[in-house]
Each structure stands twice: as structure tokens, then as C-alpha cells.
Enzyme design. Structure first.
Site, short mmCIF file in Angstrom:
data_model
loop_
_atom_site.label_atom_id
_atom_site.label_comp_id
_atom_site.label_asym_id
_atom_site.label_seq_id
_atom_site.Cartn_x
_atom_site.Cartn_y
_atom_site.Cartn_z
CB THR A 1 -0.99 0.12 1.28
OG1 THR A 1 -0.19 -0.07 2.42
CG2 THR A 1 -2.00 -1.00 1.18
CG HIS B 1 -2.63 -15.18 -3.38
ND1 HIS B 1 -2.96 -14.27 -2.31
CD2 HIS B 1 -3.27 -16.60 -2.81
CE1 HIS B 1 -3.61 -15.08 -1.23
NE2 HIS B 1 -3.62 -16.37 -1.78
#
Length: 255
Positions: free
Chosen positions: A38, A131
Site C-alpha cells: 500500500t 497467489h
């Protein structure tokens, strides 16, 4: 279960405690989530400003599922290019510090839930991407691999879809969509690394995404450190808990 966590009010005290742990550790593994990226400008899916709270034609969870990809690849790629391929992103202090730790022989591996490739961009070599990665894409027919450019350029194609230059097959990102299982080899490598660590640093994740979050249960080392802006369900079993931005904390470490 006995609460053995240390919560420190002072940022300097927190860094000092972490510094002591890192300095005496020889086999550190870092387990990270969206909060690590982020600070590089990539939105957190579940934060107030994240993808799950932004307007779209369909819920993001639905769009990035395998069944949706198969049923409506055009809409999938419209969302994917706009939200999952941010342009101009660069590693932040956390990424660079972890790369430095590996270079100095302190860090065994990074286990990440992120798909942005920023760890490798910062110089990290042993990265287990639970992922997958947006940087890898493959033809579903001939299995040829391509970088992210082929996805970006496909926006100019008549059908807005990325097709394999070799065989014409549809190209799919090498990321784990909803309804898909994790890669077993990646899981095995992550488990071996975590089980071998003397210190496990968990950063930038709320530990709510399974099965990935369950991998930390394989840790049997001495120090469990949690660095996350908000509390997690595992705070009470950690040796050290720091509720600060991961980049700010890692930047203050000396390796």
C-alpha cells in the site's frame, strides 16, 4: 493460551525490540500481505480505500473468479487492466530492507500473498508468491509465457483480449483467482521455509485470507513478530506486536 505479546507505545521502543530480535536471528522468514504494497500506491483490497469499496459493474470478488474469467473474459480484463496493473509502481522501504536482509544472509525467504512483483523488483531472490504474479502470463493452449506488456497492449485489440502470438490462444494471468487452488509446489516451499525459521516476521496482513494465512502455523521458531497497522487474530500469540506501517518500521532497522 498464555498471552506472551509485547505491545509497545513508543515507536522507538518497538524498533529497538525488533532490532534486537533481528540482530540475533540467523534464519528469518517474512510473511507479507497487501499492507506491504500500500505504501507503493497499490490499494488494499479490504481497506476503506481498497478495491472492495470501489464502484464497479460487478463485485470485485466475482470479477476475479475463475468462473467469471471463463464466462466474460472481456469484462474480466477491463477490470484487471484498470485495477490490478497499476502503472509506475516502485518498491518501498519494506521491500528494499527485506532484499538487504537476504543479501546479508539474515533472511531465508519471503512468503507473500501479493501479486505485484515488487519484492523481486527490489532485489529479493527467494520469493514464494502464494497467489501468483501479474508479471507472468501464459497461453491457455500452448502454455507459452509472456510478461505484463501483452495484457496492457491487448486493450488495443479489436476484442480487447490478449491472444498468444504463437497459436492465437487466450492468455491468462498467472495469478490465483477465486475458485482456484494454490500451487502445491509454492505451498511446499513456503512451509519448508517457515518451519525452518528461527524468526517469523508477519507484516502488512490481517491474516484473514485462507489457506495462505494458515501457513504460519508451521512456525516452530523462537520469535514471532507481527507488524500491521490494525490488530490481527494472532496478536495474542506473538512475541512482539507493532501497530505501525510496515515501511516505516523496516526503514528504521539496521542490518
Amino acid at each position: 493460551m498464555e498471552d506472551k505479546s509485547i505491545f509497545l507505545d513508543s515507536f522507538s521502543d518497538s524498533v529497538k525490540s525488533l532490532q534486537q530480535i533481528v540482530s540475533k536471528s540467523k534464519k528469518i522468514v517474512f510473511f507479507g500481505g497487501a499492507g506491504v504494497s500500500t505504501e507503493s500506491g497499490i490499494p488494499d483490497f479490504r481497506s476503506m480505500d481498497g478495491l472492495y469499496n470501489q464502484e464497479w459493474k460487478y463485485p470485485p470478488e466475482q470479477i476475479i473468479s475463475r468462473s467469471f474469467f471463463d464466462a466474460d473474459p472481456k469484462e474480466f480484463y477491463r477490470f484487471y487492466r484498470a485495477k490490478l496493473l497499476p502503472k509506475g509502481i516502485k518498491p518501498n522501504a519494506a521491500h528494499y530492507k527485506l532484499a538487504e536482509m537476504e543479501d546479508k544472509g539474515k533472511l531465508l525467504a519471503i512468503v507473500t500473498q501479493n501479486i505485484d512483483g515488487l519484492h523481486q523488483m527490489a532485489g529479493s531472490k527467494t520469493v514464494y508468491e502464494l497467489h501468483g504474479s501479474t508479471l507472468r502470463n501464459y497461453c491457455m493452449d500452448c502454455h507459452a509465457f509472456y510478461d505484463a506488456n501483452i495484457i496492457e497492449e491487448s486493450e488495443k485489440a479489436p476484442d480487447k483480449l490478449p491472444h498468444c502470438p504463437k497459436c492465437g490462444g487466450l492468455i491468462k494471468p498467472d495469478v490465483v483467482l477465486y475458485e482456484e487452488g494454490l500451487d502445491q509446489r509454492t505451498i511446499d516451499n513456503a512451509v519448508i521455509a517457515i518451519a525452518s525459521a528461527d524468526t517469523l516476521i508477519i507484516g502488512g496482513t490481517s491474516l484473514v485470507v485462507y489457506p495462505a494465512a494458515g501457513l504460519i502455523d508451521y512456525f516452530r521458531g523462537e520469535n514471532l513478530v507481527l507488524i500491521n497497522k490494525s490488530s490481527t487474530t494472532r496478536d495474542n500469540i506473538a512475541n512482539l506486536v507493532i501497530h505501525e506501517p510496515i515501511g516505516k518500521v523496516m526503514a528504521a532497522l539496521k542490518i
